[in-house]
Design a protein around this motif. Structure first.
Motif, short mmCIF file in Angstrom:
data_model
loop_
_atom_site.label_atom_id
_atom_site.label_comp_id
_atom_site.label_asym_id
_atom_site.label_seq_id
_atom_site.Cartn_x
_atom_site.Cartn_y
_atom_site.Cartn_z
N GLY A 54 55.54 40.83 53.15
CA GLY A 54 53.98 41.33 53.23
C GLY A 54 54.16 40.66 55.17
N LEU A 55 54.36 39.60 55.19
CA LEU A 55 54.39 39.48 57.22
C LEU A 55 54.88 40.16 57.63
CD1 LEU A 55 53.87 36.90 58.88
CD2 LEU A 55 56.76 36.36 58.68
N ALA A 56 56.02 40.70 57.36
CA ALA A 56 56.41 42.56 58.32
C ALA A 56 55.30 43.28 58.25
CB ALA A 56 57.45 42.89 57.88
N VAL A 57 54.35 43.30 58.19
CA VAL A 57 53.10 44.62 57.23
C VAL A 57 52.30 44.17 58.37
CG1 VAL A 57 51.85 45.83 56.07
CG2 VAL A 57 54.02 45.61 54.76
N LEU A 58 51.76 42.43 57.84
CA LEU A 58 50.42 42.43 58.83
C LEU A 58 51.88 42.50 60.77
CD1 LEU A 58 49.59 38.59 57.10
CD2 LEU A 58 47.89 41.52 57.49
N ALA A 59 52.12 42.01 61.00
CA ALA A 59 52.70 42.33 61.77
C ALA A 59 52.79 43.67 63.02
CB ALA A 59 54.56 41.61 62.69
N THR A 67 61.75 48.05 49.39
CA THR A 67 61.86 49.41 48.88
C THR A 67 60.50 50.11 49.39
OG1 THR A 67 61.40 48.58 47.17
CG2 THR A 67 63.62 48.94 47.17
N HIS A 68 60.84 51.76 49.11
CA HIS A 68 59.34 52.02 49.40
C HIS A 68 58.52 51.18 47.99
CE1 HIS A 68 60.29 54.71 51.81
NE2 HIS A 68 61.21 55.33 51.84
N GLY A 69 58.52 51.13 46.95
CA GLY A 69 58.03 50.71 45.93
C GLY A 69 57.50 49.41 46.40
N SER A 70 58.18 48.51 46.35
CA SER A 70 57.61 47.33 47.13
C SER A 70 56.79 47.27 47.96
CB SER A 70 59.22 46.16 47.45
OG SER A 70 60.04 46.41 48.53
N LEU A 71 57.23 47.71 49.89
CA LEU A 71 56.33 47.54 50.30
C LEU A 71 54.56 48.50 49.69
CD1 LEU A 71 56.08 47.85 53.34
CD2 LEU A 71 57.00 50.14 53.44
N MET A 109 53.72 48.17 46.57
CA MET A 109 53.50 46.64 46.14
C MET A 109 52.35 46.40 47.64
SD MET A 109 55.12 44.89 43.15
CE MET A 109 56.14 43.58 44.60
N VAL A 110 53.27 45.84 48.69
CA VAL A 110 52.05 44.39 49.38
C VAL A 110 51.11 44.90 49.84
CG1 VAL A 110 53.05 43.73 51.34
CG2 VAL A 110 54.80 43.89 49.55
N PHE A 111 51.75 46.35 50.56
CA PHE A 111 50.08 47.03 50.83
C PHE A 111 48.38 46.61 49.77
CE2 PHE A 111 52.24 48.73 54.02
CZ PHE A 111 51.55 49.72 54.71
N GLY A 112 48.93 47.14 48.40
CA GLY A 112 48.29 46.67 48.07
C GLY A 112 47.86 45.50 47.26
N GLN A 113 48.49 44.17 47.74
CA GLN A 113 48.03 42.93 47.82
C GLN A 113 47.69 42.52 48.98
OE1 GLN A 113 52.45 41.43 46.96
NE2 GLN A 113 52.44 41.37 44.77
N LEU A 114 47.81 43.22 49.98
CA LEU A 114 47.53 42.34 51.30
C LEU A 114 45.73 43.32 50.93
CD1 LEU A 114 50.26 43.31 53.76
CD2 LEU A 114 49.64 41.10 52.73
N GLN A 115 46.32 44.33 50.59
CA GLN A 115 44.49 44.86 50.58
C GLN A 115 43.43 43.73 49.46
OE1 GLN A 115 44.28 48.78 49.23
NE2 GLN A 115 42.16 48.64 49.84
N LYS A 116 43.85 43.50 48.31
CA LYS A 116 43.22 42.76 47.35
C LYS A 116 42.59 41.18 47.88
CE LYS A 116 43.87 40.89 42.35
NZ LYS A 116 44.44 41.06 41.59
#
Length: 192
Positions: A11-16, A44-48, A50-57
């Protein structure tokens, strides 16, 4: 401190990475791999996705555009929200400034090593030392190749850190081997 809405390093990497520009998860996955971040952050692609969904929520990222190119599936571009930028900076400050106890597997194994005999432990430690030396050489090679390609050392600091930790663990393993071979084996309980 309040619990983070998303508390994992992916999640931190996505934000960065979204500080650079809006991206869709597949593009961000490719960017993480291209930049060698898969060496530091497990995903993994799946975990990524999922994290996008969590960050959006959590309101830290938001969809800004959905498009389709040819026969490809629809892709949604996500951008960092102001709250996401604040969270990124706060989280990085926490990680950089405050040590946190971690539970490495090797430390757990060391705490229980007496359940094996010295004759079992010595070859295992020698194999570990060899593997660590290979990992250290790989980290050094990644850093040197990137520097030669003109990458600023700031963007390779994790490889320098990784190499430093590997050198420290190699030194520990060598010292421990010396202690076992230097007399500890005689007093070792272990299993038979």
């Amino acid at each position: 401190m309040a619990k983070r809405p998303v508390n994992n390093l992916l999640g931190l990497a996505v934000l960065a990475y979204l500080t650079r520009r809006p991206m869709h998860p597949y593009e961000l996955s490719k960017t993480l791999r291209d930049n060698g971040d898969a060496r530091s952050i497990k995903f993994t692609h799946g975990s990524l996705y999922m994290v996008f969904g969590q960050l959006q929520k959590a309101g830290l990222i938001e969809p800004v555009e959905t498009n389709r190119a040819g026969a490809r599936p629809e892709r949604t571009l996500y951008a960092l929200t102001p709250a996401g930028g604040d969270e990124l900076r706060d989280w990085l400050r926490d990680l950089l400034g405050r040590p946190e106890h971690e539970y490495p597997h090797f430390v757990a194994a060391l705490s229980l090593v007496g359940a094996l005999t010295p004759d079992e432990v010595v070859p295992l430690l020698r194999a570990r030392r060899s593997a660590l030396e290979g990992q250290r050489d790989d980290a050094r090679g990644v850093r040197e190749a990137a520097l030669a390609a003109g990458v600023h050392p700031l963007f390779l600091v994790e490889e320098d850190y990784r190499e430093t930790l590997l050198n420290a663990e190699i030194g520990f393993v060598e010292r421990f081997l010396g202690q076992i071979e230097g007399g500890w084996a005689a007093d070792w309980g272990g299993t038979s």
